[in-house]
Write a protein that holds these residues in place. Sequence first.
Motif, PDB file in Angstrom:
ATOM      1  N   VAL A 157      11.132  50.748  80.031  1.00 45.97           N
ATOM      2  CA  VAL A 157      10.946  52.034  79.352  1.00 45.97           C
ATOM      3  C   VAL A 157      12.203  52.346  78.539  1.00 45.97           C
ATOM      4  CG1 VAL A 157      10.659  54.516  79.650  1.00 45.97           C
ATOM      5  CG2 VAL A 157       9.353  52.930  81.070  1.00 45.97           C
ATOM      6  N   PRO A 158      12.065  52.633  77.258  1.00 45.72           N
ATOM      7  CA  PRO A 158      13.240  52.923  76.440  1.00 45.72           C
ATOM      8  C   PRO A 158      13.632  54.395  76.496  1.00 45.72           C
ATOM      9  CG  PRO A 158      11.302  52.882  75.048  1.00 45.72           C
ATOM     10  CD  PRO A 158      10.831  52.562  76.454  1.00 45.72           C
ATOM     11  N   PRO A 180       6.794  54.204  73.317  1.00 45.37           N
ATOM     12  CA  PRO A 180       6.982  52.800  72.923  1.00 45.37           C
ATOM     13  C   PRO A 180       5.883  52.359  71.975  1.00 45.37           C
ATOM     14  CG  PRO A 180       7.187  53.061  75.304  1.00 45.37           C
ATOM     15  CD  PRO A 180       6.671  54.366  74.768  1.00 45.37           C
ATOM     16  N   GLY A 186       2.445  46.641  77.147  1.00 46.27           N
ATOM     17  CA  GLY A 186       2.757  47.885  76.466  1.00 46.27           C
ATOM     18  C   GLY A 186       2.037  49.091  77.043  1.00 46.27           C
ATOM     19  N   THR A 198       4.043  52.286  78.417  1.00 44.33           N
ATOM     20  CA  THR A 198       3.774  53.607  77.847  1.00 44.33           C
ATOM     21  C   THR A 198       3.405  54.602  78.941  1.00 44.33           C
ATOM     22  OG1 THR A 198       3.070  52.671  75.736  1.00 44.33           O
ATOM     23  CG2 THR A 198       2.310  54.901  76.248  1.00 44.33           C
ATOM     24  N   TRP A 251       6.490  55.644  80.576  1.00 40.96           N
ATOM     25  CA  TRP A 251       7.230  56.532  79.659  1.00 40.96           C
ATOM     26  C   TRP A 251       6.712  57.966  79.782  1.00 40.96           C
ATOM     27  CZ3 TRP A 251       5.920  59.634  75.496  1.00 40.96           C
ATOM     28  CH2 TRP A 251       6.943  60.002  74.618  1.00 40.96           C
TER      29      TRP A 251
END
Length: 404
Positions: free
Chosen positions: A166-167, A178, A185, A189, A192
Amino acid sequence: MHHPDPTTDAVLDPGIVPDGTASAAGPARHVLLTGATGFLGAFLLRELLDRADADVWCLVRADSDHHAASRLREAMRRYLIWDDRSAGRVIPVAGDLTAPDLGLTPARWAELAERIDAVQHAGAQVGHAAPYAALRAANVYGTQEIIRLACERRGKPLSFISTAAVPGDPADRTAAPPPPGRPGGGYVTGKWVAERLVRQAGDRGLPVRIHRPGRISGHSVTGACQLDDGIWHFVRAIALLGLAPVVAAPDGGGPAVSFSPVDYVARAIVHMSAQDTGPAPLRYLVNHSRMPLSDLIGHVAKRYAVSYVSRDTWLERLWQARHRYDGALLKAGVLVKYYRALLTGTGRPPTADDRDTVRDLAGTGITCPPLDGALIGVYLDYFQSAGFLPVPPTHLNRESPARG
């Protein structure tokens, strides 16, 4: 077709606020754990039982509490960590993260809201190729229901297990989710979104902590590990095909791998969850020790005496053989895109800043073992004993390297 918006989903129901004051400081006597039949979740359960005197209430997707108990025993035996002596402190709770009120009756919900002192939320639906919409019910709405339960009657400290993929910082309300389309993904997400729900609960007064483990590997002593990780399917493919791809060495910019043994991750999470979260509740759990992919392949090649071919040839052979070996390579075959990224070193997660984790664990003796040949040997031994890898040298029907 309606596509859910992660940014819209990342807003916590305004009616979810902690009732009264948070649980009193000190060891929790009753802990709610989700995801206990999963890989990390099973080891979290073992750690909670070993390090505290608490009863652990385990929310399990099951038809009944009896069925839930059976699933818990099966998972812990699979990972070699079942212990009859502590079984009496495991309280199975049949439920469902995808259902309103977690699939609990009003009486059961009220019982948990009253008795639970702390929550470990490790439960999630995982799907490497699944889109966000398919995982949303369990991973987003399920997290919101867990937060709702943690807030009811009194605020219960909530520890949320996310992922290092997770960014960004969940406190950043302006960040975009993301980008879609990457392997895994939809899962990332969902995490996130869930992180932002947990962080908003923290802003409203609930004690929260978010843990972001990187890739998790097997137990550092027994090797017990999940059998559905891409890196181990990669290893399995090498062993079964008798072929390994040539990859660049690290001094040539070649790819590297890193993972943290599950016993370290579980012990660190349980320890940190019992501490005061302070103003920065985000913690990374990563291994600073990295192994060049060429070295990992080398350790496998020593055991299975494989031959080397080009990367593209190896990927082609893998795809051609995906239905052979009684389907053992089917999972590896469908992950060809993942392997291409792995072999070229692309698609790496963001750099993890784990300084807060290092500070929290200082002086505890909780350290991550180095990623070396000895640890890889432990894992290969386990995979052989579990039947996931062949036992050398009985290695028949190998692909002939002469055709490469």
